[in-house]
Design a protein around this motif. Structure first.
Motif, PDB file in Angstrom:
ATOM      1  N   LEU A  85       0.795  -1.211   0.038  1.00  8.51           N
ATOM      2  CA  LEU A  85       0.053  -0.083   0.121  1.00  8.51           C
ATOM      3  C   LEU A  85       0.771   1.066   0.069  1.00  8.51           C
ATOM      4  N   LYS A  86       0.363   2.296  -0.675  1.00 10.94           N
ATOM      5  CA  LYS A  86       1.160   3.528  -0.693  1.00 10.94           C
ATOM      6  C   LYS A  86      -0.003   4.731  -0.570  1.00 10.94           C
ATOM      7  N   SER A 110      -8.925   2.950   1.605  1.00  2.50           N
ATOM      8  CA  SER A 110      -7.944   3.748   1.577  1.00  2.50           C
ATOM      9  C   SER A 110      -7.064   3.908   2.651  1.00  2.50           C
ATOM     10  N   PRO A 111      -5.525   3.407   2.447  1.00  3.51           N
ATOM     11  CA  PRO A 111      -4.587   3.641   3.431  1.00  3.51           C
ATOM     12  C   PRO A 111      -4.207   5.068   3.956  1.00  3.51           C
ATOM     13  N   VAL A 112      -4.127   5.337   5.153  1.00  2.00           N
ATOM     14  CA  VAL A 112      -3.905   6.632   5.763  1.00  2.00           C
ATOM     15  C   VAL A 112      -2.365   6.611   6.133  1.00  2.00           C
ATOM     16  N   GLU A 161      -1.447   6.078  -5.939  1.00  6.22           N
ATOM     17  CA  GLU A 161      -0.772   6.867  -5.308  1.00  6.22           C
ATOM     18  C   GLU A 161      -1.502   8.317  -5.936  1.00  6.22           C
ATOM     19  N   GLY A 162      -2.837   8.175  -5.725  1.00  6.30           N
ATOM     20  CA  GLY A 162      -3.487   9.411  -6.173  1.00  6.30           C
ATOM     21  C   GLY A 162      -4.108   9.704  -7.450  1.00  6.30           C
ATOM     22  N   ASN A 193     -13.381   8.916   1.348  1.00  8.89           N
ATOM     23  CA  ASN A 193     -12.296   8.227   2.175  1.00  8.89           C
ATOM     24  C   ASN A 193     -11.324   9.492   2.228  1.00  8.89           C
ATOM     25  N   ASN A 194     -11.175  10.449   1.169  1.00  9.49           N
ATOM     26  CA  ASN A 194     -10.455  11.680   1.181  1.00  9.49           C
ATOM     27  C   ASN A 194     -10.518  12.304   2.577  1.00  9.49           C
ATOM     28  N   VAL A 195     -11.973  12.622   2.934  1.00  7.86           N
ATOM     29  CA  VAL A 195     -12.220  13.261   4.183  1.00  7.86           C
ATOM     30  C   VAL A 195     -11.587  12.616   5.277  1.00  7.86           C
ATOM     31  N   GLY A 196     -11.875  11.125   5.288  1.00  9.94           N
ATOM     32  CA  GLY A 196     -11.494  10.458   6.666  1.00  9.94           C
ATOM     33  C   GLY A 196      -9.859  10.436   6.658  1.00  9.94           C
TER      34      GLY A 196
END
Length: 577
Positions: A85-86, A110-112, A161-162, A193-196
């Protein structure tokens, strides 16, 4: 990992911080979604995991989704372990034999990362209005294998990667009927997921990644301790219950459960349950676990934080090849709608024996699915209407069941009639509660509801999937069962009875009449307060005649007043009998 002292106040602050992030993710998903099914009906859920894939926080959305969350991430991490994961990645999956749900439920993870360290994984699950397959909506009742139900997405990086993988997205949307809507909802999932991710990074900036990880693990331990304490309070023993799914009046599928309570541990055994079927009622083990976890939490302590630790003391046995744990490639799409509710009925029925103070009579026992799809004559493009309808809620030990609501494994909202008629070539002729669908009792079961829909100026592919068409939602402790479901089709003034489950083509300008089940009552009906019976008569929920025959309350139809002497006589006869 640094040695950090744990204190109760900080634990609660951190728990609420992560819970708030999950809730904000849910709000983002709902407000940015394109489909009515998500933005109006809120058929979605959001969650946060530890880097090891343990569920640590989730928003209060759909019980079925939330019960699945503890198992999905573990399976995803087998395909994408943390070293693969990246930052900026997003993994999509909908394969029921991995994620546990049915194909329309698409999950995005989504990994953080913070300072190059994996701190958490954020996730959401959303029900898409179409996923391909042999019928609009992706839930054909006549499917015999999963390949007929839609496109299966194994764990795959939809964003790397975005950067969104447009080729993959194009491949998926090319296999669904409502591609524009699918894309819009998928992007809402990514936004959630972006918000999280953003909020967890802000939290890590305040207190550090190691601090968050340590408290995540302690949240799991805390929930485990609370659950073990509640189980230990129960009387040891084995508590069994059996109920049935309808395949036909001569063909019932038994669902059997035996719950063994010993010290602070619980074993839930489905041995004796019927084998998997050639149809879409097969329930993956993941969904079965969700039903068990929901029922255990509801009957022990609903306030226990919903995370993976809460269910460590619960062992679940699901024999392979049964309707509660089918073998690939069995069709599974309608198990979420019907089988999950029957599993929950069995769990609640068994646990009512050990916790009568928390017991609830049988609810409607189905999510009562209706999907309608085809070419919109107004635009010439595909549409897909998906909705599940509420029914009666079972009575509890001191309250009537609610009327016309979703219960147990689902709590979605309805589609507002005005929104439905604007979005789809459909006309709602009637939407109301069904009088006398209650299960009589000291506390009555809730009423079912009916919706009558006219298909305007085009033929449509329709799937109806409900239950309790001849088996009744049972009552408890002397309470009586609720009314059955009924599905009708009106064409040119003629009315025909439809099966409880059918996928078919309906001609233009036909009317579908959908009536959902009521729910069971609690306690003897003649113990019901006569004033409550009178109120139900005045509200139009029951007739004067039903008040007399079912509840032993004589009401003067002209004045709507209780005839006390006659009522005492009727109730004395009930007691003597």
């Amino acid at each position: 990992m640094p040695n950090i002292a744990i204190d109760g106040v900080t634990l609660e602050v951190m728990r609420n911080a992560l819970q708030s992030i999950a809730e904000e993710m849910g709000v983002t998903l709902i407000r940015t979604a394109l489909s009515i099914n998500i933005k109006d009906r809120r058929d979605c859920s959001t969650a946060i995991y530890t880097p090891q894939g343990d569920l640590v926080a989730q928003a209060e959305h759909i019980p079925l989704h939330l019960g699945l969350m503890p198992t999905i991430m573990k399976a995803v991490l087998k395909a994408y372990p943390p070293n693969m994961l990246k930052p900026g990645d997003a993994i999509m999956i909908n394969d029921p034999y991995i994620s546990g749900s049915h194909l329309p439920d698409v999950c995005v993870f989504s990994p953080v990362f913070f300072d190059r360290e994996l701190v958490a994984i954020v996730a959401n699950l959303a029900h898409h209005c179409d996923i391909g397959g042999m019928a609009p909506g992706g839930m054909p009742v006549n499917a015999t294998e999963i390949f007929q139900e839609g496109i299966r997405i194994a764990p795959v990086k939809v964003r790397k990667e975005g950067k969104l993988d447009e080729e993959l997205v194009g491949f998926i949307t090319n296999n669904v009927r409502t591609a524009f809507e699918f894309r819009g909802d998928m992007e809402a999932q990514l936004a959630a997921n972006n918000v999280g991710e953003k909020r967890i990074k802000e939290l890590a900036q305040k207190c550090g990644a190691p601090f968050i990880k340590i408290y995540m693990e302690e949240m799991l331990n805390y929930s485990e301790r609370r659950m073990r304490a509640r189980i230990k309070e129960m009387k040891p023993g084995v508590y069994a219950f059996e109920d049935f799914l309808e395949m036909g009046e001569a063909d019932l599928i038994p669902i059997k459960v035996a719950i063994a309570i010993e010290d602070d541990h619980m074993t839930v055994d489905f041995t004796g349950t019927g084998g998997q079927v050639k149809g879409s009622l097969n329930c993956t083990r993941g969904v079965t676990l969700a039903c068990v976890y929901y029922a255990v939490k509801a009957m022990t302590d609903p306030e226990i934080p919903s995370n993976g630790g809460a269910f460590r003391p619960v062992e679940v046995i699901t024999p392979a090849g049964t309707v509660v744990n089918p073998q690939f490639p069995a069709a599974v799409s309608n198990a979420n709608i019907n089988t999950s509710q029957r599993i929950t009925d069995c769990m609640l029925g068994a646990m009512a024996q050990v916790r009568p103070d928390r017991a609830m009579a049988a609810c409607a026992g189905t999510m009562s699915l209706l999907t309608i799809g085809g070419i919109d004559p107004r635009t010439g493009t595909y549409y897909s209407y998906v909705e599940t309808y509420g029914g009666g809620m079972g009575a509890v030990h001191n309250l009537d069941g609610m009327d016309g609501v979703h219960t147990n494994m689902t709590n979605t909202r309805n589609t507002p009639t005005e929104v439905m008629e604007m979005a789809f070539p459909l006309f709602v002729n009637k939407y109301s509660l069904i009088p006398e669908s209650d299960g009589p009792g000291k506390y009555r079961g809730g009423l079912g509801l009916t919706r009558e829909i006219v298909i305007l100026d085009h033929e449509a592919h329709v799937t109806i999937s409900t239950e309790r068409s001849f088996t009744e939602p049972w009552g408890l402790f002397g309470g009586k069962p609720g009314r059955n479901s009924h599905c009708l089709l009106e064409q040119d003034g003629a009315v025909q009875v439809l099966p409880a489950r059918i996928t078919t083509v309906i001609p233009a300008n036909s009317k579908i009449i959908y009536q959902t089940p009521g729910a069971g009552g609690m306690g003897a009906p003649w113990e019901r307060d006569p004033q409550d019976v009178l109120r139900d008569v005045m509200e139009g929920f029951i007739s004067v005649e039903r008040a007399k025959t079912a509840y032993g309350v004589a009401i003067n139809a002209a004045t709507l007043e209780i005839e006390e002497n006659e009522t005492r006589k009727l109730r004395q006869e009930k007691l003597s009998a």
